[in-house]
Design a protein around this motif. Structure first.
Motif, PDB file in Angstrom:
ATOM      1  N   GLU A  33      47.309  38.684  49.388  1.00 20.99           N
ATOM      2  CA  GLU A  33      47.813  37.428  50.363  1.00 20.99           C
ATOM      3  C   GLU A  33      47.472  36.319  49.583  1.00 20.99           C
ATOM      4  O   GLU A  33      48.108  35.375  49.752  1.00 20.99           O
ATOM      5  N   VAL A  34      46.120  36.141  49.091  1.00 22.10           N
ATOM      6  CA  VAL A  34      45.833  35.109  48.657  1.00 22.10           C
ATOM      7  C   VAL A  34      46.190  34.640  47.265  1.00 22.10           C
ATOM      8  O   VAL A  34      46.384  33.471  46.764  1.00 22.10           O
ATOM      9  N   LYS A  35      46.886  35.582  46.528  1.00 20.42           N
ATOM     10  CA  LYS A  35      47.447  35.325  45.206  1.00 20.42           C
ATOM     11  C   LYS A  35      46.365  34.943  43.966  1.00 20.42           C
ATOM     12  O   LYS A  35      46.619  33.771  43.802  1.00 20.42           O
ATOM     13  N   PRO A  36      45.284  35.731  44.101  1.00 18.70           N
ATOM     14  CA  PRO A  36      44.226  34.954  43.038  1.00 18.70           C
ATOM     15  C   PRO A  36      44.783  35.168  41.488  1.00 18.70           C
ATOM     16  O   PRO A  36      45.498  36.489  41.205  1.00 18.70           O
ATOM     17  N   ASP A  37      44.581  34.062  40.955  1.00 20.29           N
ATOM     18  CA  ASP A  37      44.820  34.173  39.373  1.00 20.29           C
ATOM     19  C   ASP A  37      43.595  34.699  38.791  1.00 20.29           C
ATOM     20  O   ASP A  37      43.758  35.515  37.789  1.00 20.29           O
ATOM     21  N   VAL A  38      42.361  34.599  39.080  1.00 14.81           N
ATOM     22  CA  VAL A  38      41.153  35.250  38.731  1.00 14.81           C
ATOM     23  C   VAL A  38      40.312  35.480  39.789  1.00 14.81           C
ATOM     24  O   VAL A  38      40.107  34.742  40.721  1.00 14.81           O
ATOM     25  N   CYS A  39      39.484  36.541  39.630  1.00 15.46           N
ATOM     26  CA  CYS A  39      38.323  36.936  40.356  1.00 15.46           C
ATOM     27  C   CYS A  39      37.002  36.498  39.634  1.00 15.46           C
ATOM     28  O   CYS A  39      36.998  37.189  38.336  1.00 15.46           O
ATOM     29  N   ILE A  40      35.993  35.964  40.197  1.00 16.80           N
ATOM     30  CA  ILE A  40      34.820  35.852  39.636  1.00 16.80           C
ATOM     31  C   ILE A  40      33.695  36.617  40.553  1.00 16.80           C
ATOM     32  O   ILE A  40      33.542  36.384  41.698  1.00 16.80           O
ATOM     33  N   THR A  41      32.867  37.522  39.861  1.00 18.11           N
ATOM     34  CA  THR A  41      31.783  38.105  40.508  1.00 18.11           C
ATOM     35  C   THR A  41      30.683  37.515  39.878  1.00 18.11           C
ATOM     36  O   THR A  41      30.309  37.332  38.717  1.00 18.11           O
ATOM     37  N   ALA A  42      29.559  37.578  40.933  1.00 23.17           N
ATOM     38  CA  ALA A  42      28.260  37.067  40.583  1.00 23.17           C
ATOM     39  C   ALA A  42      27.151  38.111  41.495  1.00 23.17           C
ATOM     40  O   ALA A  42      27.157  37.564  42.803  1.00 23.17           O
ATOM     41  N   ALA A  43      26.506  39.056  41.150  1.00 22.93           N
ATOM     42  CA  ALA A  43      25.773  40.009  42.334  1.00 22.93           C
ATOM     43  C   ALA A  43      26.487  40.256  43.294  1.00 22.93           C
ATOM     44  O   ALA A  43      25.816  40.060  44.499  1.00 22.93           O
ATOM     45  N   TYR A  44      27.670  40.724  43.365  1.00 20.53           N
ATOM     46  CA  TYR A  44      28.268  41.090  44.594  1.00 20.53           C
ATOM     47  C   TYR A  44      27.709  42.383  45.184  1.00 20.53           C
ATOM     48  O   TYR A  44      27.612  42.295  46.477  1.00 20.53           O
ATOM     49  N   GLY A  45      27.459  43.353  44.631  1.00 18.06           N
ATOM     50  CA  GLY A  45      26.647  44.493  45.119  1.00 18.06           C
ATOM     51  C   GLY A  45      27.631  45.457  45.547  1.00 18.06           C
ATOM     52  O   GLY A  45      27.529  46.227  46.656  1.00 18.06           O
ATOM     53  N   ASN A  46      29.048  45.661  45.115  1.00 18.51           N
ATOM     54  CA  ASN A  46      30.047  46.340  45.585  1.00 18.51           C
ATOM     55  C   ASN A  46      30.801  46.795  44.333  1.00 18.51           C
ATOM     56  O   ASN A  46      31.106  46.241  43.530  1.00 18.51           O
ATOM     57  N   ILE A  47      31.273  48.205  44.010  1.00 15.86           N
ATOM     58  CA  ILE A  47      32.022  48.725  43.370  1.00 15.86           C
ATOM     59  C   ILE A  47      33.227  48.207  43.285  1.00 15.86           C
ATOM     60  O   ILE A  47      33.926  48.474  44.497  1.00 15.86           O
ATOM     61  N   LEU A  48      33.977  47.756  42.321  1.00 16.66           N
ATOM     62  CA  LEU A  48      35.246  47.361  42.387  1.00 16.66           C
ATOM     63  C   LEU A  48      36.386  48.337  41.817  1.00 16.66           C
ATOM     64  O   LEU A  48      36.260  48.758  40.730  1.00 16.66           O
ATOM     65  N   PRO A  49      37.188  48.858  42.647  1.00 14.74           N
ATOM     66  CA  PRO A  49      38.072  50.027  42.071  1.00 14.74           C
ATOM     67  C   PRO A  49      39.283  49.409  41.140  1.00 14.74           C
ATOM     68  O   PRO A  49      39.422  48.058  41.141  1.00 14.74           O
ATOM     69  N   GLN A  50      39.802  50.270  40.749  1.00 16.20           N
ATOM     70  CA  GLN A  50      40.871  49.662  39.606  1.00 16.20           C
ATOM     71  C   GLN A  50      42.214  49.096  40.446  1.00 16.20           C
ATOM     72  O   GLN A  50      42.614  47.946  39.993  1.00 16.20           O
ATOM     73  N   LYS A  51      42.433  49.371  41.795  1.00 14.05           N
ATOM     74  CA  LYS A  51      43.333  48.759  42.511  1.00 14.05           C
ATOM     75  C   LYS A  51      43.158  47.372  42.767  1.00 14.05           C
ATOM     76  O   LYS A  51      43.689  46.552  42.780  1.00 14.05           O
TER      77      LYS A  51
END
Length: 275
Positions: free
Chosen positions: A115-133
């Motif tokens: 819903e946010v329609k991100p163009d890019v995501c930035i991670t820094a010490a998030y601490g959660n595995i990001l799935p392919q979805k």
């Protein structure tokens, strides 16, 4: 954090897109950036991004923040927001756009992110595995600030493991996120000489400050796609791992070499004497 239901989210984002950015400035023509992080070092990165997004010539706006759920802290075991969530709230970021999923693979969270329609995501010490979805959502990709000279020290504790090894030099990398652990192409990196007396929290803060600057410098190329062309693939044959430290590693045994004991002192673990 409070959450809108999907219909309300759609109306909120529609209004935000047609008027102002979530961070409070004009959002016309700006790319949507979603930031993911949790501890204090990540909060400093978010602070840098929020400040940069407010510049008149900025090409992006921080559209949402993703962080770990509130956790019980201190003696009262009161649920407290992460450092990133608290920083966002302190800066006036809309609470409805601070997402705190238990797992990044949750369908409700992925729906909110779309819903946010991100163009890019930035991670820094998030601490959660990001799935392919998740990784399939932002067209400009997901980019991580990692406090090591990749492919060295891939994993959860790169700074602690580097100090434990007594390295004279480390650094920070800005790299694309792929499904393999910290293995994506590197967009930029900067080296840093390690003082033998520096401790992990101090070094971690320094490296994330450097990483914030590198990220801001590279964001235009990340958003226009040219960063993907110049990013350098990692040499997997040179990769080293930096797994999370466990409690047993906090013990000091004085039959160890003096240098090994010194290096452990920089980790700022709860140290015990073991004779």
């Amino acid at each position: 954090m409070a959450r809108y239901s999907p219909p309300l989210l759609r109306r909120f984002f529609s209004c935000a897109a047609s008027s102002v950015s979530p961070a409070g400035g004009s959002g016309a023509g700006k790319k949507n950036l979603v930031f993911l992080g949790s501890p204090q070092v990540a909060a400093s990165v978010l602070d840098t991004l929020l400040a940069a997004s407010g510049s008149p010539d900025s090409g992006f706006q921080v559209a949402a923040v993703v962080t770990q759920p509130p956790a019980a802290k201190n003696r009262g075991r009161k649920l407290m927001p992460s450092a990133v969530a608290q920083l966002a709230l302190d800066r006036g970021f809309p609470e409805e756009l601070i997402f705190t999923p238990e797992r990044a693979r949750e369908e409700s969270f992925l729906s909110d992110l779309k819903e946010v329609k991100p163009d890019v995501c930035i991670t820094a010490a998030y601490g959660n595995i990001l799935p392919q979805k998740f990784l399939d959502i932002p067209p400009c990709g997901t980019v991580n600030i990692h406090p090591s000279l990749l492919p060295l020290y891939r994993g959860a504790a790169p700074v602690q493991r580097a100090l434990q090894d007594g390295v004279a030099e480390t650094g920070v990398s800005v790299a694309y996120t792929v499904r393999a652990l910290d293995a994506g192409p590197v967009i930029a990196r900067e080296r840093f000489s390690v003082d033998e007396c520096i401790k992990a929290p101090e070094l971690l803060a320094i490296l994330f400050d450097i990483g914030s600057r590198l990220l801001i410098n590279e964001l235009p190329s990340i958003l226009n796609g040219s960063a993907k062309e110049k990013a350098q693939p990692q040499d997997d044959s040179k990769a080293t791992l930096a797994p999370k430290l466990n409690s047993e590693e906090s013990w000091l045994s004085f039959d160890q070499e003096a240098k090994e004991l010194h290096n452990k002192g920089g980790l700022e673990l709860v140290l015990n004497c073991n004779s």
